[in-house]
Each structure stands twice: as C-alpha cells, then as structure tokens.
Write a protein that holds these residues in place. Sequence first.
Motif, PDB file in Angstrom:
ATOM      1  N   UNK A   1      31.354 -43.010 -11.063  1.00 33.92           N
ATOM      2  CA  UNK A   1      30.641 -43.192  -9.784  1.00 33.92           C
ATOM      3  C   UNK A   1      31.332 -42.465  -9.038  1.00 33.92           C
ATOM      4  N   UNK A   2      32.679 -42.543  -8.910  1.00 34.51           N
ATOM      5  CA  UNK A   2      33.495 -41.772  -8.033  1.00 34.51           C
ATOM      6  C   UNK A   2      33.813 -40.446  -8.349  1.00 34.51           C
ATOM      7  N   UNK A   3      33.804 -39.901  -9.255  1.00 36.08           N
ATOM      8  CA  UNK A   3      34.024 -38.608  -9.730  1.00 36.08           C
ATOM      9  C   UNK A   3      33.337 -37.163  -9.102  1.00 36.08           C
ATOM     10  N   UNK A   4      31.990 -37.516  -8.895  1.00 35.66           N
ATOM     11  CA  UNK A   4      31.263 -36.559  -8.275  1.00 35.66           C
ATOM     12  C   UNK A   4      31.640 -36.381  -6.815  1.00 35.66           C
ATOM     13  N   UNK A   5      32.053 -37.478  -6.076  1.00 33.68           N
ATOM     14  CA  UNK A   5      32.199 -37.500  -4.593  1.00 33.68           C
ATOM     15  C   UNK A   5      33.524 -36.669  -4.419  1.00 33.68           C
ATOM     16  N   UNK A   6      34.544 -36.852  -5.268  1.00 32.30           N
ATOM     17  CA  UNK A   6      35.653 -36.099  -5.288  1.00 32.30           C
ATOM     18  C   UNK A   6      35.614 -34.429  -5.347  1.00 32.30           C
ATOM     19  N   UNK A   7      34.597 -34.133  -6.020  1.00 29.53           N
ATOM     20  CA  UNK A   7      34.360 -32.596  -6.321  1.00 29.53           C
ATOM     21  C   UNK A   7      33.534 -32.020  -5.397  1.00 29.53           C
ATOM     22  N   UNK A   8      32.691 -32.948  -4.477  1.00 30.52           N
ATOM     23  CA  UNK A   8      31.706 -32.366  -3.569  1.00 30.52           C
ATOM     24  C   UNK A   8      32.408 -32.065  -2.300  1.00 30.52           C
TER      25      UNK A   8
END
Length: 135
Positions: free
Chosen positions: A18-25
């Motif tokens: 869940x948190x991975x995409x937020x770190x890439x955006x």
Amino acid sequence: MTIAELCIFACVMLYLLTIVPAKWISVDGAGRYDNARPRDPAFYDGGIRERALGAHQNGIEAFPFFAAAVLLAEFRGAPQNLVNELSVLFVIVRAAYVLTYIGDRPSLRSILWTIGFLMTVAIFFLPLLRNYLPA
C-alpha cells in the motif's frame, strides 16, 4: 497450508504494498522519497501520500486481530471451509478499503472497514459455534 493461512500472508503483502506507490509518486513537483529519512512526516503531508500512509497504518492495525482470529479458529476446530471463505472475503474487502482510502472516499471506506472488522469477529467466534455449523 490452508487458504486462510495464505490470506494472512496476503494481508501482510497488502499493507506493505500500500505504501510503495506513494514513495514513487512525485506529486506537483513535491520532494522525492528520501530513504535516509524514511519517516519524514513532511513527505507524507497531504494528498495521496497521506492517504496511502493512513491505509498502510490501518493495515498494520487490522492485521494482528485477523491473524489471531484465523489461527484461533483453525486451532479450535472451526469449519475450515467457513474460515477460508471469510478470510478470502476479508482480503477482498481490505483491498477495496485500500482503494477507497487512497481514492478519498471516506464514507465507503468506513463501511468497508466495518464489514472487514465484522468478518474478523465472525472468524474469531467460529469455534464457539462449531457445533451448530455445517462441517
């Protein structure tokens, strides 16, 4: 290994991913994720990053009760098919919960959280009802 036990693993993966995409955006030119400061509150301040972090944290909070309920139900001889079915439904509801959290749909998110919680309560009490349920 039962389907319900695989659902425990799926819940861990769900809250981690869940948190991975937020770190890439990169939102509106906002700063990129800095691995040297992984818990920097400013990075998660507002918008989709903040909602992803909230969904991630809620997944961490929901996991222990779900895992304990599944293991208790299995150890105490609850009907395995019901434990499996409720566990799969729980994972589906949690995935929908994450999507509604990130998608900023608070009313639907609260409904899904309640449904997921009630499923966990049902799994937890299945051993109590095992004599009254089909095998």
